[in-house]
Design an enzyme around this catalytic site. Structure first.
Site, PDB file in Angstrom:
ATOM      1  N   TYR A   1      36.706  38.944  -0.458  1.00 24.05           N
ATOM      2  CA  TYR A   1      37.724  38.303   0.684  1.00 24.05           C
ATOM      3  C   TYR A   1      37.878  38.847   1.930  1.00 24.05           C
ATOM      4  O   TYR A   1      37.428  38.708   2.867  1.00 24.05           O
ATOM      5  CB  TYR A   1      38.667  37.699   0.065  1.00 24.05           C
ATOM      6  CG  TYR A   1      39.534  36.395   1.556  1.00 24.05           C
ATOM      7  CD1 TYR A   1      38.563  35.608   2.213  1.00 24.05           C
ATOM      8  CD2 TYR A   1      40.062  36.893   2.434  1.00 24.05           C
ATOM      9  CE1 TYR A   1      39.539  34.757   2.694  1.00 24.05           C
ATOM     10  CE2 TYR A   1      40.861  35.920   3.786  1.00 24.05           C
ATOM     11  CZ  TYR A   1      40.651  35.208   3.398  1.00 24.05           C
ATOM     12  OH  TYR A   1      40.982  34.875   4.756  1.00 24.05           O
TER      13      TYR A   1
ATOM     14  N   LYS B   1      40.125  27.317 -10.344  1.00 25.09           N
ATOM     15  CA  LYS B   1      40.231  27.357  -9.680  1.00 25.09           C
ATOM     16  C   LYS B   1      40.385  26.265  -8.183  1.00 25.09           C
ATOM     17  O   LYS B   1      39.079  27.036  -7.995  1.00 25.09           O
ATOM     18  CB  LYS B   1      41.881  28.202  -8.574  1.00 25.09           C
ATOM     19  CG  LYS B   1      42.075  27.539  -7.429  1.00 25.09           C
ATOM     20  CD  LYS B   1      43.779  28.910  -7.220  1.00 25.09           C
ATOM     21  CE  LYS B   1      44.229  28.757  -5.433  1.00 25.09           C
ATOM     22  NZ  LYS B   1      42.840  28.949  -4.704  1.00 25.09           N
TER      23      LYS B   1
ATOM     24  N   ASP C   1      35.958  30.439  -2.602  1.00 21.33           N
ATOM     25  CA  ASP C   1      35.676  28.829  -1.905  1.00 21.33           C
ATOM     26  C   ASP C   1      36.033  28.713   0.260  1.00 21.33           C
ATOM     27  O   ASP C   1      35.550  28.069   0.475  1.00 21.33           O
ATOM     28  CB  ASP C   1      37.082  27.852  -2.468  1.00 21.33           C
ATOM     29  CG  ASP C   1      38.400  28.847  -2.243  1.00 21.33           C
ATOM     30  OD1 ASP C   1      38.341  29.969  -3.652  1.00 21.33           O
ATOM     31  OD2 ASP C   1      39.262  28.872  -1.584  1.00 21.33           O
TER      32      ASP C   1
END
Lengths: 249, 535
Positions: free
Chosen positions: B277, B384, B312
């Site tokens: 990320y 998640k 995500d």
């Protein structure tokens, strides 16, 4: 009698819905407190239709009331005329300017959101509408997010940008206002303000705010790349026309 | 209600396969991910970073800041780094100073900060004595943190939690004391995990601010003091209400391992901890991040913290349908990298998100396919699941409707951890009541669709199975290509989230240091022993 009222079920009913939280436990006090808020907002016949205690001492209220005043729609002319299509813009710029418009853009300050500037500038664009990179009529330099105002300005100078496009997403505690004000001041200090089209955009930016901060235009949520492109094309064409007249005269 | 000790955190029921996945494809993905992870280890071995070094100091209990607010951990590490001597490890210099000065760590740090002591100027004690001292200090500190972690698991088990999916709710007022009020409202309405979003751009600070904070944009600073304030508030709520509430923060950015250490010390249960990320979305140097993520994950693994990976996020910049295979591929890589840091599968909440544009025909089915695929590929991980955020606009009612269908996907695929979307997230950081509205929607869906997951099958040759198979196949192809070229080259080529990064660029690159032969690493040595047993 001139002016209009909010419309819910029939003309002139003036009904609006408001929801908010009061720092009170759920009960009589939160109900009367909410109605007081409604009254002070100018809403008559307030009715609390729902209350939820969020946690001890905080209650969420939904209420309806009637706005009894009237407002005159404030329509400003020619602010954003209907946007052109990408093809029309490319043709328009080629005809009016004969060269691409050089744009530098960034999301400035500590704002990490590149989504706004990317939607406007990257070829991928937004909602099926190409960003400015995808136009023949624009030369785009997208610096991305978390760019210092100084770096943005330096880049603008280096490439002799026609337009600077700034995106601001984070607005907590008016961070965007500080960032935008600083950039505008720096552009002025550099002496290029009148040669540069300075525009800003973001979910909480309005035309009014942009003007107030010294920008040429502001673009809010729902703006498509074509809207920005149309504005820049027309603004550049208008400036070129003024310059041609003054040179000619 | 199942106890934590027997079942592990967020332990979800065994997933019932419904997609008839090609096992050969799955095995090929795992194999390629192994090769990729080995490549990452090879590229980062022999390197340390300023944040890795500060982490040891944090574990040893060094907190506090100088008069300018610069943390003492930074002062100490920076002083050594400035002399080009960090390659021996801060552990060496500190243990040597402990032996030579008779001061304790705090005393050494403040004396150094005042300019009265030069760590690197002290005579060097016997190497073996230094090594022994470093190890003793570290083992004692780690044991104390581990004891705290075990106490916390016992508490979690004793008090009990809701069954999964655990509702993961973000708060972000900027003021830790306001966050406490928001967190109470969340807990009162069934929230299971409170994640305090960090202040904007904290991920780019090469230090962890000191003390409680009451100002921040877009979130609240992750500091040791803020962790403690929120932890105490949630423990108090749990004691009053008979249900344990978890606390989560973000191990990402330039202080990844340091925040992991502070989280472990202060009893956090979960951490967002993605490997890629920071590289993609914060432009942090890739070597720096990959070195940092390894220690941060080892710490989380050792102390039983559940990590959430962040795939995500890739979908915010790339097209959700086209990029679906890259999300699956990244899940495999993240899972493999995490496993190598001693994180058990039940500690790895593999990330996924609902980002298909709401007006896509059958978007719901595509999303269900992707969610079910993730569950089947990682059957022992909680997963998640993130709500749609990219496509949310200023209409809170539309957002609420989208979130409600998202909740149905979560329930319908048996996810372990569910991030809540709030109706106003397209407008601003949600207000206190917006989160409660979100929780009400979740409760409604969980009740009305309770056994949906057991009742539903996907028909052979149907859209759901076809989409899952195609995504898996494309992920396998992508993973094999990445295994061939290496992860670093793949990132340089923009394979993840359409964001290319170069390996010599990015923030924090100046904090990467080559280890010398005599590098002393008491923390890794201590952590490489058996992790703390759960429960």
């Amino acid at each position: 009698m001139t002016g209009i009222r909010p419309y819910a079920d029939h003309e002139d009913d003036g009904i609006v819905q408001v929801s908010f939280t009061l720092p009170l436990p759920r009960g009589g006090a939160s109900r009367t407190g909410a109605l007081d808020v409604a009254r002070r907002m100018g809403l008559a016949s307030g009715e609390v239709v729902h209350q939820t205690e969020l946690t001890a001492g905080y209650t969420y209220v939904v209420l309806y009331g009637r706005f009894e005043g009237r407002i005159d729609p404030y329509v400003r002319e020619g602010l954003h005329r209907e946007s052109m299509s990408q093809e029309e813009i490319d043709v328009f710029v080629a005809a009016e300017l004969g060269r691409p418009i050089v744009v530098v853009g960034a999301s400035t300050g500590s704002d990490t959101h590149s989504i706004g500037i990317d939607a406007m500038l990257n070829v991928k664009g937004f909602d099926g509408d190409h960003g400015l990179e995808g136009y023949r009529s624009f030369e785009v330099h997208n610096l991305g997010s978390q760019i210092d105002n100084a770096d943005l300005l330096a880049q603008a100078l280096e490439i002799s940008a026609d337009a600077i496009v700034v995106s601001q997403t984070v607005t907590q505690q008016d961070l965007h206002v500080h960032n935008l004000t600083e950039l505008c001041e720096m552009v002025e200090a550099q002496g290029i303000r009148s040669d540069t089209v300075l525009v800003c955009g973001g979910p909480r930016i309005s035309e009014e705010l942009a003007k107030e901060l010294g920008y040429d235009a502001g673009f809010s949520k729902g703006t498509r790349p074509a809207d920005l492109a149309t504005y820049l094309a027309r603004e550049m064409a208008a400036r070129a026309a003024v310059q041609a007249r003054s040179e000619g005269g | 209600m199942e106890g934590v000790g027997e079942t592990g955190p967020h332990r979800v029921g065994r997933v019932r396969p419904k997609l008839d996945l090609d096992d050969g494809e799955v095995q090929a993905c795992r194999k390629a991910a192994t090769v990729i992870a080995e490549g990452v280890e090879a590229a980062t071995t022999g390197l340390t970073t300023v944040s890795v070094e500060r982490t040891l100091l944090r574990i040893l209990g060094l907190n506090g800041a100088d008069e300018n607010g610069v943390p003492l951990a930074n002062r100490l590490v920076d002083l050594v780094h400035a002399q080009g001597k960090l390659g021996r490890g801060i552990g060496f210099w500190v243990a040597n100073a402990l032996l030579q000065t008779g001061l304790d760590l705090k005393g050494i740090a403040s004396t150094c900060a005042e300019g009265e002591l030069d760590l690197c100027g002290l005579p060097e004690a016997d190497q073996e004595a230094v090594r022994r001292r470093a190890r003793e200090e570290c083992e004692a500190a780690v044991a104390a943190v581990a004891a705290g972690a075990q106490e916390r698991w016992a508490r979690r088990e004793r008090i009990g939690e809701n069954p999964p999916p655990h509702r993961y709710v973000l708060t972000a007022t900027g003021n830790v004391h306001e966050d406490v009020i928001h967190a109470r409202a969340v807990a009162d309405h069934g929230g299971d995990v409170i994640a305090v979003i960090r202040s904007t751009a904290q991920s780019l600070l090469d230090y962890v601010p000191d003390g409680p904070t009451t100002e921040g944009y877009g979130g609240t600073f992750a500091t040791q003091a803020n962790f403690r304030i929120m932890r105490e508030a949630l423990d108090e709520w749990a004691a009053q209400n008979g249900r344990y509430v978890r606390l989560s923060s973000f191990c990402s950015g330039l202080c990844m391992p340091e925040i992991a250490a502070l989280g472990a010390i202060e009893g956090l249960d979960n951490m967002v901890n993605d490997a890629l990320y920071g590289i993609l979305y914060r432009d942090i140097n890739m070597i720096r991040t990959l070195v940092d993520q390894r220690l941060s994950r080892r710490i989380n693994g050792f102390f039983g913290v559940v990590i959430n990976t962040g795939e995500d996020n890739y979908l915010r910049t790339a097209d959700a349908q086209e990029a679906a295979p890259s999300v699956t591929a990244s899940q495999f890589v993240n899972f493999e990298l995490a496993g190598r840091c001693s994180l058990a599968p039940h500690q790895i909440a593999v990330g996924h998100a609902f980002e298909i544009p709401p007006d896509t025909p059958n978007g719901f089915l595509l999303e269900l396919a992707q969610a079910q695929l993730t569950r089947e590929l990682f059957p022992d991980s909680p997963v998640k699941y993130m709500p749609p955020t990219r496509h949310m606009n200023g209409n809170p009612f539309r957002t609420h409707a989208c979130d409600t269908l998202f909740n149905l996907v979560t329930v319908g695929s048996g996810q372990g951890l569910q991030t809540l979307g709030a109706p106003t997230e397209g407008v601003f950081t949600p207000h206190i009541h917006d989160r409660v509205l979100a929780l009400e929607s979740v409760s409604y869906v969980e009740t009305t669709a309770r056994d949906f997951v057991d009742e539903i099958e996907f028909k052979p040759g149907g859209l759901v199975r076809r989409h899952a198979a195609a995504t898996l196949k494309a992920a396998r192809k992508m993973l094999e290509e990445i295994a061939e070229e290496g992860l670093l080259v793949a990132i340089e080529g923009g394979r993840f989230g359409d964001v290319p990064r170069r390996r010599g660029d990015g923030r924090g690159v100046e904090g990467v240091v080559k280890k010398e032969d005599r590098y002393l690493d008491p923390l890794s040595e201590t952590l490489s022993r058996a992790p703390v047993a759960m429960g």
